[in-house]
Motif scaffolding. Structure first.
Motif, PDB file in Angstrom:
ATOM      1  N   ALA A  74       0.822  -1.215   0.000  1.00 14.16           N
ATOM      2  CA  ALA A  74       0.000   0.000   0.000  1.00 14.16           C
ATOM      3  C   ALA A  74       0.853   1.259   0.000  1.00 14.16           C
ATOM      4  O   ALA A  74       0.533   2.238  -0.687  1.00 14.16           O
ATOM      5  CB  ALA A  74      -0.928  -0.007   1.214  1.00 14.16           C
ATOM      6  N   ILE A  75       1.951   1.265   0.735  1.00 21.48           N
ATOM      7  CA  ILE A  75       2.787   2.469   0.814  1.00 21.48           C
ATOM      8  C   ILE A  75       3.392   2.791  -0.549  1.00 21.48           C
ATOM      9  O   ILE A  75       3.368   3.946  -1.016  1.00 21.48           O
ATOM     10  CB  ILE A  75       3.887   2.282   1.875  1.00 21.48           C
ATOM     11  CG1 ILE A  75       3.247   2.120   3.264  1.00 21.48           C
ATOM     12  CG2 ILE A  75       4.845   3.464   1.870  1.00 21.48           C
ATOM     13  CD1 ILE A  75       4.245   1.853   4.366  1.00 21.48           C
ATOM     14  N   GLU A  76       3.950   1.757  -1.226  1.00 26.88           N
ATOM     15  CA  GLU A  76       4.535   1.970  -2.547  1.00 26.88           C
ATOM     16  C   GLU A  76       3.473   2.392  -3.556  1.00 26.88           C
ATOM     17  O   GLU A  76       3.691   3.289  -4.381  1.00 26.88           O
ATOM     18  CB  GLU A  76       5.248   0.705  -3.022  1.00 26.88           C
ATOM     19  CG  GLU A  76       6.515   0.353  -2.252  1.00 26.88           C
ATOM     20  CD  GLU A  76       6.220  -0.313  -0.924  1.00 26.88           C
ATOM     21  OE1 GLU A  76       5.022  -0.575  -0.643  1.00 26.88           O
ATOM     22  OE2 GLU A  76       7.177  -0.576  -0.166  1.00 26.88           O
ATOM     23  N   GLU A  77       2.305   1.725  -3.486  1.00 28.41           N
ATOM     24  CA  GLU A  77       1.236   2.075  -4.411  1.00 28.41           C
ATOM     25  C   GLU A  77       0.743   3.502  -4.171  1.00 28.41           C
ATOM     26  O   GLU A  77       0.415   4.223  -5.108  1.00 28.41           O
ATOM     27  CB  GLU A  77       0.075   1.091  -4.268  1.00 28.41           C
ATOM     28  CG  GLU A  77       0.418  -0.313  -4.755  1.00 28.41           C
ATOM     29  CD  GLU A  77      -0.741  -1.263  -4.584  1.00 28.41           C
ATOM     30  OE1 GLU A  77      -1.794  -0.824  -4.047  1.00 28.41           O
ATOM     31  OE2 GLU A  77      -0.607  -2.440  -4.964  1.00 28.41           O
ATOM     32  N   TYR A  78       0.701   3.899  -2.900  1.00 24.88           N
ATOM     33  CA  TYR A  78       0.289   5.270  -2.596  1.00 24.88           C
ATOM     34  C   TYR A  78       1.281   6.266  -3.182  1.00 24.88           C
ATOM     35  O   TYR A  78       0.892   7.295  -3.747  1.00 24.88           O
ATOM     36  CB  TYR A  78       0.188   5.458  -1.081  1.00 24.88           C
ATOM     37  CG  TYR A  78       0.028   6.904  -0.672  1.00 24.88           C
ATOM     38  CD1 TYR A  78      -1.196   7.553  -0.830  1.00 24.88           C
ATOM     39  CD2 TYR A  78       1.102   7.623  -0.156  1.00 24.88           C
ATOM     40  CE1 TYR A  78      -1.348   8.880  -0.478  1.00 24.88           C
ATOM     41  CE2 TYR A  78       0.958   8.957   0.192  1.00 24.88           C
ATOM     42  CZ  TYR A  78      -0.266   9.586   0.036  1.00 24.88           C
ATOM     43  OH  TYR A  78      -0.409  10.901   0.372  1.00 24.88           O
ATOM     44  N   ALA A  79       2.564   5.966  -3.044  1.00 21.57           N
ATOM     45  CA  ALA A  79       3.584   6.863  -3.586  1.00 21.57           C
ATOM     46  C   ALA A  79       3.450   6.986  -5.107  1.00 21.57           C
ATOM     47  O   ALA A  79       3.529   8.088  -5.666  1.00 21.57           O
ATOM     48  CB  ALA A  79       4.976   6.363  -3.208  1.00 21.57           C
ATOM     49  N   ASP A  80       3.237   5.836  -5.791  1.00 17.93           N
ATOM     50  CA  ASP A  80       3.065   5.870  -7.242  1.00 17.93           C
ATOM     51  C   ASP A  80       1.809   6.644  -7.637  1.00 17.93           C
ATOM     52  O   ASP A  80       1.823   7.454  -8.575  1.00 17.93           O
ATOM     53  CB  ASP A  80       2.991   4.444  -7.790  1.00 17.93           C
ATOM     54  CG  ASP A  80       4.300   3.692  -7.613  1.00 17.93           C
ATOM     55  OD1 ASP A  80       5.342   4.362  -7.446  1.00 17.93           O
ATOM     56  OD2 ASP A  80       4.278   2.443  -7.636  1.00 17.93           O
ATOM     57  N   THR A  81       0.719   6.378  -6.884  1.00 17.49           N
ATOM     58  CA  THR A  81      -0.538   7.070  -7.174  1.00 17.49           C
ATOM     59  C   THR A  81      -0.410   8.566  -6.932  1.00 17.49           C
ATOM     60  O   THR A  81      -0.917   9.392  -7.709  1.00 17.49           O
ATOM     61  CB  THR A  81      -1.670   6.502  -6.309  1.00 17.49           C
ATOM     62  OG1 THR A  81      -1.783   5.092  -6.538  1.00 17.49           O
ATOM     63  CG2 THR A  81      -3.004   7.158  -6.650  1.00 17.49           C
ATOM     64  N   LYS A  82       0.284   8.939  -5.868  1.00 16.30           N
ATOM     65  CA  LYS A  82       0.482  10.355  -5.555  1.00 16.30           C
ATOM     66  C   LYS A  82       1.297  11.043  -6.649  1.00 16.30           C
ATOM     67  O   LYS A  82       0.969  12.149  -7.079  1.00 16.30           O
ATOM     68  CB  LYS A  82       1.200  10.485  -4.206  1.00 16.30           C
ATOM     69  CG  LYS A  82       1.378  11.928  -3.723  1.00 16.30           C
ATOM     70  CD  LYS A  82       1.935  11.935  -2.319  1.00 16.30           C
ATOM     71  CE  LYS A  82       2.097  13.367  -1.796  1.00 16.30           C
ATOM     72  NZ  LYS A  82       3.098  14.122  -2.540  1.00 16.30           N
ATOM     73  N   TYR A  85      -0.916  11.389  -9.647  1.00 14.86           N
ATOM     74  CA  TYR A  85      -1.912  12.438  -9.401  1.00 14.86           C
ATOM     75  C   TYR A  85      -1.298  13.820  -9.584  1.00 14.86           C
ATOM     76  O   TYR A  85      -1.901  14.705 -10.210  1.00 14.86           O
ATOM     77  CB  TYR A  85      -2.482  12.290  -7.999  1.00 14.86           C
ATOM     78  CG  TYR A  85      -3.334  13.455  -7.559  1.00 14.86           C
ATOM     79  CD1 TYR A  85      -4.640  13.612  -8.024  1.00 14.86           C
ATOM     80  CD2 TYR A  85      -2.824  14.415  -6.685  1.00 14.86           C
ATOM     81  CE1 TYR A  85      -5.419  14.679  -7.639  1.00 14.86           C
ATOM     82  CE2 TYR A  85      -3.598  15.492  -6.295  1.00 14.86           C
ATOM     83  CZ  TYR A  85      -4.891  15.615  -6.765  1.00 14.86           C
ATOM     84  OH  TYR A  85      -5.653  16.686  -6.385  1.00 14.86           O
TER      85      TYR A  85
END
Length: 267
Positions: A74-82, A85
């Protein structure tokens, strides 16, 4: 023997306590993922009823289960999504800025077009009135905007008053008068924007003999700046031409091109 037996019992009891302690620690980790040291921070003095604590623990476990499986990425995916975005946000801002710039350019162009059109419309209206008066031998005519507030989107009315008649719309004139009025507009446009070459096809066909002479004479004035090719069968127009071209059939079924330079004939 008795002392040794007692020592064995004590050692055995200590081992069992230690084993039980390890089991409890393992249970706490497997069920709640906490250590004894972490468990102290969750301790609530007001909860002293074991059954109540078990019910609360069951409720918490049920809430955790409803959350679904844990996403370890989740942390890596959040960073990629951020990052994605932020990139899309920058692109959106660029597009919005481009849209504002284009709208500003369009507004500026529309203002310039309106100003330019109004200036040219006034000039062609002046030329139209002068040309109409000369072709008709009098009278007056003008072009009118249907909606002066919307110069580029407005329709244009043609109002004419031939000599001896009242001012009226183009549709109310006779066929010959409408044709001569249209010719006046054509010549007005040529005065505004001269062109080096122009083809006219039977535009004076509906005119009477007198107006054909007026048309031909006025056409001659434009030959200094514009070369005309006129398709016609009217004699006055032919008389003003420099050269005539036609097809003759001297023998039945045999046609040939005939040309005459009137300037040579006059000389």
């Amino acid at each position: 023997v008795t002392i040794e037996y007692r020592l064995l019992i004590i050692v055995s009891g200590v081992d069992k306590l230690e084993e039980n302690r390890e089991e409890r620690i393992a249970y706490m980790w497997s069920e709640y993922e906490i250590t004894p040291n972490n468990a102290v921070s969750y301790r609530k003095e007001e909860l002293t009823d074991l059954s109540q604590m078990k019910r609360q623990a069951a409720q918490i476990k049920d809430d955790i289960r409803k959350l679904g499986p844990v996403n370890v990425n989740a942390i890596e995916e959040y960073a990629d999504t951020k990052t994605r975005y932020e990139e899309l946000t920058r692109q959106l801002e660029d597009l919005e800025k481009a849209e504002r710039d284009l709208n500003k350019i369009i507004v500026d162009m529309m203002k310039k077009m309106e100003s330019r059109f109004a200036e040219q419309f006034a000039v062609i209206n002046k030329y139209f009135g002068e040309t109409f008066k000369k072709l008709f031998g009098g009278g007056r005519a003008e072009l009118r905007l249907e909606n002066a507030g919307d110069v580029l989107g407005s329709g244009i009315d043609i109002v004419a008053q031939p000599p001896g008649k009242s001012l009226q719309m183009l549709s109310l004139l006779s066929g010959g008068e409408r044709a001569l009025t249209a010719i006046a507009i054509l010549f007005a446009m040529l005065r505004l924007k001269p062109t080096p070459f122009c083809i006219l096809d039977e535009i004076e066909a509906a005119l009477d003999e007198a107006n054909v002479y007026n048309f031909a004479g006025y056409l001659r004035e434009f030959t200094q700046k514009t070369q005309f090719i006129v398709i016609t069968h009217r004699k006055p127009t032919m008389e003003e031409a420099d050269s005539l071209y036609g097809v003759a059939m001297e023998e039945k079924g045999v046609s040939r091109m005939v040309s005459v330079r009137l300037t040579d004939v006059e000389a």
